[in-house]
Design a protein around this motif. Structure first.
Motif, PDB file in Angstrom:
ATOM      1  N   UNK A 182       0.844  -1.190   0.000  1.00 16.96           N
ATOM      2  CA  UNK A 182       0.000   0.000   0.000  1.00 16.96           C
ATOM      3  C   UNK A 182       0.880   1.241   0.000  1.00 16.96           C
ATOM      4  N   UNK A 183       0.272   2.360  -0.346  1.00 16.23           N
ATOM      5  CA  UNK A 183       0.921   3.655  -0.181  1.00 16.23           C
ATOM      6  C   UNK A 183       0.125   4.478   0.821  1.00 16.23           C
ATOM      7  N   UNK A 184       0.792   4.930   1.879  1.00 13.59           N
ATOM      8  CA  UNK A 184       0.256   5.973   2.757  1.00 13.59           C
ATOM      9  C   UNK A 184       1.274   7.099   2.611  1.00 13.59           C
ATOM     10  N   UNK A 185       1.221   7.767   1.471  1.00 14.12           N
ATOM     11  CA  UNK A 185       2.327   8.610   1.025  1.00 14.12           C
ATOM     12  C   UNK A 185       1.862   9.986   0.569  1.00 14.12           C
ATOM     13  N   UNK A 186       0.915  10.571   1.319  1.00 15.25           N
ATOM     14  CA  UNK A 186       0.416  11.908   0.962  1.00 15.25           C
ATOM     15  C   UNK A 186       0.034  11.979  -0.509  1.00 15.25           C
ATOM     16  N   UNK A 187      -0.563  10.900  -1.000  1.00 12.27           N
ATOM     17  CA  UNK A 187      -0.918  10.832  -2.414  1.00 12.27           C
ATOM     18  C   UNK A 187      -2.301  11.435  -2.621  1.00 12.27           C
ATOM     19  N   UNK A 188      -2.332  12.591  -3.279  1.00 17.06           N
ATOM     20  CA  UNK A 188      -3.599  13.275  -3.522  1.00 17.06           C
ATOM     21  C   UNK A 188      -4.415  12.523  -4.566  1.00 17.06           C
ATOM     22  N   UNK A 189      -5.715  12.499  -4.362  1.00 17.94           N
ATOM     23  CA  UNK A 189      -6.622  11.819  -5.283  1.00 17.94           C
ATOM     24  C   UNK A 189      -6.830  12.689  -6.520  1.00 17.94           C
ATOM     25  N   UNK A 190      -6.487  12.155  -7.688  1.00 25.32           N
ATOM     26  CA  UNK A 190      -6.725  12.851  -8.955  1.00 25.32           C
ATOM     27  C   UNK A 190      -7.277  11.838  -9.963  1.00 25.32           C
ATOM     28  N   UNK A 191      -8.021  12.297 -10.962  1.00 26.18           N
ATOM     29  CA  UNK A 191      -8.538  11.373 -11.975  1.00 26.18           C
ATOM     30  C   UNK A 191      -7.426  10.617 -12.696  1.00 26.18           C
ATOM     31  N   UNK A 192      -6.301  11.289 -12.947  1.00 29.09           N
ATOM     32  CA  UNK A 192      -5.197  10.641 -13.653  1.00 29.09           C
ATOM     33  C   UNK A 192      -4.630   9.491 -12.822  1.00 29.09           C
ATOM     34  N   UNK A 193      -4.421   9.735 -11.542  1.00 33.12           N
ATOM     35  CA  UNK A 193      -3.878   8.686 -10.676  1.00 33.12           C
ATOM     36  C   UNK A 193      -4.875   7.560 -10.465  1.00 33.12           C
ATOM     37  N   UNK A 194      -6.161   7.902 -10.440  1.00 35.51           N
ATOM     38  CA  UNK A 194      -7.197   6.886 -10.232  1.00 35.51           C
ATOM     39  C   UNK A 194      -7.272   5.901 -11.401  1.00 35.51           C
ATOM     40  N   UNK A 195      -6.678   6.252 -12.526  1.00 35.81           N
ATOM     41  CA  UNK A 195      -6.606   5.311 -13.639  1.00 35.81           C
ATOM     42  C   UNK A 195      -5.470   4.309 -13.442  1.00 35.81           C
ATOM     43  N   UNK A 196      -4.543   4.617 -12.543  1.00 37.20           N
ATOM     44  CA  UNK A 196      -3.402   3.743 -12.281  1.00 37.20           C
ATOM     45  C   UNK A 196      -3.568   2.919 -11.002  1.00 37.20           C
ATOM     46  N   UNK A 197      -4.148   3.557  -9.977  1.00 33.41           N
ATOM     47  CA  UNK A 197      -4.269   2.905  -8.672  1.00 33.41           C
ATOM     48  C   UNK A 197      -5.704   3.011  -8.175  1.00 33.41           C
ATOM     49  N   UNK A 198      -5.986   2.272  -7.117  1.00 32.68           N
ATOM     50  CA  UNK A 198      -7.288   2.310  -6.475  1.00 32.68           C
ATOM     51  C   UNK A 198      -7.134   3.076  -5.156  1.00 32.68           C
ATOM     52  N   UNK A 207      -5.237   6.436   0.904  1.00 30.71           N
ATOM     53  CA  UNK A 207      -4.391   5.255   0.806  1.00 30.71           C
ATOM     54  C   UNK A 207      -4.548   4.681  -0.604  1.00 30.71           C
ATOM     55  N   UNK A 208      -3.440   4.312  -1.229  1.00 29.21           N
ATOM     56  CA  UNK A 208      -3.491   3.771  -2.588  1.00 29.21           C
ATOM     57  C   UNK A 208      -3.105   2.304  -2.594  1.00 29.21           C
ATOM     58  N   UNK A 209      -3.790   1.556  -3.442  1.00 33.94           N
ATOM     59  CA  UNK A 209      -3.498   0.133  -3.622  1.00 33.94           C
ATOM     60  C   UNK A 209      -3.643  -0.202  -5.104  1.00 33.94           C
ATOM     61  N   UNK A 210      -3.253  -1.412  -5.466  1.00 32.44           N
ATOM     62  CA  UNK A 210      -3.365  -1.799  -6.865  1.00 32.44           C
ATOM     63  C   UNK A 210      -4.827  -2.006  -7.256  1.00 32.44           C
ATOM     64  N   UNK A 211      -5.109  -1.824  -8.522  1.00 28.19           N
ATOM     65  CA  UNK A 211      -6.463  -2.016  -9.030  1.00 28.19           C
ATOM     66  C   UNK A 211      -6.906  -3.455  -8.824  1.00 28.19           C
ATOM     67  N   UNK A 212      -8.202  -3.655  -8.654  1.00 21.95           N
ATOM     68  CA  UNK A 212      -8.751  -4.999  -8.555  1.00 21.95           C
ATOM     69  C   UNK A 212      -8.704  -5.592  -7.164  1.00 21.95           C
ATOM     70  N   UNK A 213      -8.389  -4.785  -6.142  1.00 17.37           N
ATOM     71  CA  UNK A 213      -8.290  -5.297  -4.773  1.00 17.37           C
ATOM     72  C   UNK A 213      -9.509  -4.845  -3.965  1.00 17.37           C
ATOM     73  N   UNK A 214     -10.664  -5.345  -4.343  1.00 13.96           N
ATOM     74  CA  UNK A 214     -11.924  -4.906  -3.734  1.00 13.96           C
ATOM     75  C   UNK A 214     -11.977  -5.213  -2.235  1.00 13.96           C
TER      76      UNK A 214
END
Length: 260
Positions: A94-110, A215-222
């Motif tokens: 996981x990332x707990x890395x001050x990662x701001x939610x953006x549409x571009x990033x949401x295409x890469x991570x969940x 928090x960011x994680x890989x796609x498909x990790x429902x």
């Protein structure tokens, strides 16, 4: 028919990395540990302690999450540009890395529901008159490369703005303090650090963006997403995240949206 079978096989192979990297909360519990990537150059969200170990708000949130899961925590320092690649190549869970939610990033991570927030501003020399984006023409502005402030500034900067991109906030801040640039795109937290070092030489010029971090994680990790969302909801409601935010930022945790 052969061509169709080949296409189906190729699709199946392409999907292998996606499903191979899928991970549930139970799998993490069985493993007994979780590896979380975080910035260490973005105080007070991410920094290092006297022993050079990762610390800060994000580190405390990661510790709280590991405690809730009942597993050992491995904290891995990442940078702004490499944090998503570290996640996508399975170097971290996981990332707990001050990662701001953006549409571009949401295409890469969940993304989970937000656990933190920050205001991004243009912070510059008082002597430099900047009241609107149009005033940025001819102005030298530092930003951390591939950051939210980089994206926000680029979106409003008129032609003729000299945007200088650095590897991290610390380098961009040093560029401002040394006079290499006239202003910096940064969070209000970074701006406060600059003020402590430079007194009243600089000021907020423009609000570039109000951002929420998740928090960011890989796609498909429902399943993992459900677990992390429940963690954030519980610790927002019981005040634990608020206590950590107050500890590190000396202010109340802003109101957070329930979802992205």
């Amino acid at each position: 028919m052969i061509r169709r079978q080949f296409a189906a096989a190729a699709l199946a192979l392409a999907l292998v990395p996606l499903f191979a990297s899928a991970q549930t909360a139970e799998e993490i519990r069985k493993k007994g540990s979780i590896t979380i990537g975080m910035l260490v150059d973005f105080p007070p969200y991410g920094t290092v302690d006297a022993s050079n170990n990762p610390d800060g708000y994000d580190a405390d949130v990661a510790r709280l999450l590991a405690r809730d899961l009942g597993v050992k925590l491995n904290l891995v320092p990442v940078t702004g540009p490499n944090r998503i690649p570290f996640l996508l190549t399975n170097k971290v869970d996981l990332l707990v890395a001050s990662l701001a939610v953006t549409p571009e990033r949401a295409r890469q991570v969940q993304f989970s529901r937000p656990y933190s927030a920050a205001t991004i501003v243009l912070y510059g020399a008082k002597a430099k008159a900047i009241k609107t984006p149009a005033d940025l023409k001819g102005v030298r502005v530092a930003v951390a490369r591939a950051s939210t402030q980089d994206t926000a500034l680029t979106a409003i900067a008129p032609e003729g703005t000299e945007i200088r991109r650095f590897d991290d906030d610390a380098s961009a801040m040093q560029a401002l303090l040394s006079g290499q640039v006239d202003a910096i795109g940064c969070s209000t937290t970074v701006a406060a650090q600059i003020a402590r070092r430079a007194g009243d030489a600089f000021e907020n010029k423009l609000v570039l963006k109000q951002q929420f971090m998740a928090v960011a994680m890989r796609q498909g990790q429902a399943d993992l997403l459900k677990t992390v969302d429940a963690f954030v909801a519980k610790n927002t409601a019981n005040g634990e995240l608020g206590k950590l935010y107050k500890k590190w930022l000396q202010s109340d945790l802003p109101a957070l949206p329930a979802a992205n």
